[in-house]
Write an enzyme that holds these catalytic residues in place. Sequence first.
Site, mmCIF file in Angstrom:
data_model
loop_
_atom_site.group_PDB
_atom_site.id
_atom_site.type_symbol
_atom_site.label_atom_id
_atom_site.label_comp_id
_atom_site.label_asym_id
_atom_site.label_seq_id
_atom_site.Cartn_x
_atom_site.Cartn_y
_atom_site.Cartn_z
ATOM 1 N N ASP A 236 2.338 1.955 3.323
ATOM 2 C CA ASP A 236 3.286 0.987 3.908
ATOM 3 C C ASP A 236 4.711 1.420 3.623
ATOM 4 O OD1 ASP A 236 1.066 -0.680 4.297
ATOM 5 O OD2 ASP A 236 1.475 -1.827 2.463
ATOM 6 N N HIS B 265 0.886 -1.169 0.000
ATOM 7 C CA HIS B 265 0.000 0.000 0.000
ATOM 8 C C HIS B 265 0.921 1.215 0.000
ATOM 9 C CE1 HIS B 265 -2.328 -3.008 2.351
ATOM 10 N NE2 HIS B 265 -3.388 -2.480 1.809
HETATM 11 C C1 XLS Z 1 -7.453 -6.726 4.251
HETATM 12 C C2 XLS Z 1 -6.995 -6.929 2.885
HETATM 13 C C3 XLS Z 1 -5.905 -5.979 2.418
HETATM 14 C C4 XLS Z 1 -5.757 -5.992 0.914
HETATM 15 C C5 XLS Z 1 -4.973 -4.852 0.367
HETATM 16 O O1 XLS Z 1 -8.177 -7.555 4.816
HETATM 17 O O2 XLS Z 1 -6.605 -8.270 2.771
HETATM 18 O O3 XLS Z 1 -4.714 -6.243 3.048
HETATM 19 O O4 XLS Z 1 -5.187 -7.172 0.460
HETATM 20 O O5 XLS Z 1 -5.517 -3.637 0.712
#
Ligand code: XLS
Length: 439
Positions: free
Chosen positions: A106, A103
Amino acid sequence: MAKTYFPEITKVIPFEGKASKNPLAFKYYNKDQKVGNKTMAEHLRFSVAYWHTMKGDGSDMFGSASFVREWLQASDPLDRARETMDAAFEFFQKLGVDYYCFHDRDIAPAGATFAQSCKNLQVIVDYAKQLQKETGVKLLWGTANLFGDPIFTSGASTNPDAHIFALAAAQVKNALDATLALGGENYVFWGGREGYESLLNTDMKHEQEQLARFFHMAVDYAKKIGFKGQFLIEPKPCEPSKHQYDTDSATTLAFLRQYDLIDYFKLNVEANHATLAGHTFEHELTVASIAGKLGSVDANRGDLLLGWDTDQFPTDLYATTLAMLVILNQNGLGSGGLNFDAHPRRSSIDPVDLFHAHIGGMDAFARGLLIAQQIIEDKALSGFIAERYASYTSGIGAKIMAGQTNFVELEKYVLDNGLPRMKSGRLEMLENLINNYIH
Ligand code: XLS
Ligand code: CA
Ligand code: CA
């Protein structure tokens, strides 16, 4: 020598075969081994999830961090981001994975203003670009975090406030730029808070139309900047929202069709989100696959005894086998891959636990691949299924499928031929068969 964050791992995790007792070696994942017409690496396209692996600290909703990572210590946020990126690329290389996912928030810290957040992202994207070039590690997908900042509490693109919609759009614009700059092969939209808590204060139709407008704008922007990667939507039924608009594969496909978006998107199916939706992983994969829309996979698992998104590493061979059957039957994931959206348990506090976790997940999928390939080569299931539907290949069955008959003719068919007889579905026999392949 450059600083190392994983000094106990002195070389790339080797493949040693199933007789090996070395916990830091692969028993099944042998990168270059051919399975059918592709290597294991080409089939599986493993990816590390930046948010869990690099940013996870063992906290859960009942307790704070249970460990402190060395790469998250620098007091300046940008230094911290660079050190985290160094540790990440050391980890990718030592583990031997070719891909990662992130993200925007991140990899780079949010700033005091939106402009500052964009600048921070730009700085770190430049750094990531350099490290990707040096190591050959690639970006499987990028995404924007539209759920962490409290401003998105009532949704991002589905927020009742158009100003917040604009902020979400601006953030995705920058995340798309970042993904393009890093050669990302896909871009993911997970609808974190795109849902609602109560219909007492929600205009559901309006919110769904907002979401559709948002996706259309994303498609237009990708065209404008020349982003050729695949757009993926990741279904999840709930958490953090009580009800999310992208509940499961079927709901998401219906939404995409309703709003003329189906040509531009595929699905990123996560194992644990399938569980939360009350489906099996293979059900969600299959619903996406038969629509020609299975684009990528978040490879993890939940815990059937816990009702939340535990994001554990996959270890269940039954699940990985059934998943790989779907993936092999559609000839692979194309530009997608298997992203470990998973974290070690709260008690697994050491950096080396990140290796154990990923090695286990990679071996579980490598075994699933080998088993599924054998099942397909032997036509062990497909032969049975073909036989089960054989009555549709000729006579009245063929006419049904070709649209060449009707209720009146079918009534005559039953009157002429008598009542049909039941046939066994042989489920226990087939379950035994799968277990015999998992040896
Ligand atoms: C959350 C999601 C997230 C997505 C990306 O539950 O899995 O991590 O994969 O935003
Ligand atoms: Ca996910
Ligand atoms: Ca998840």
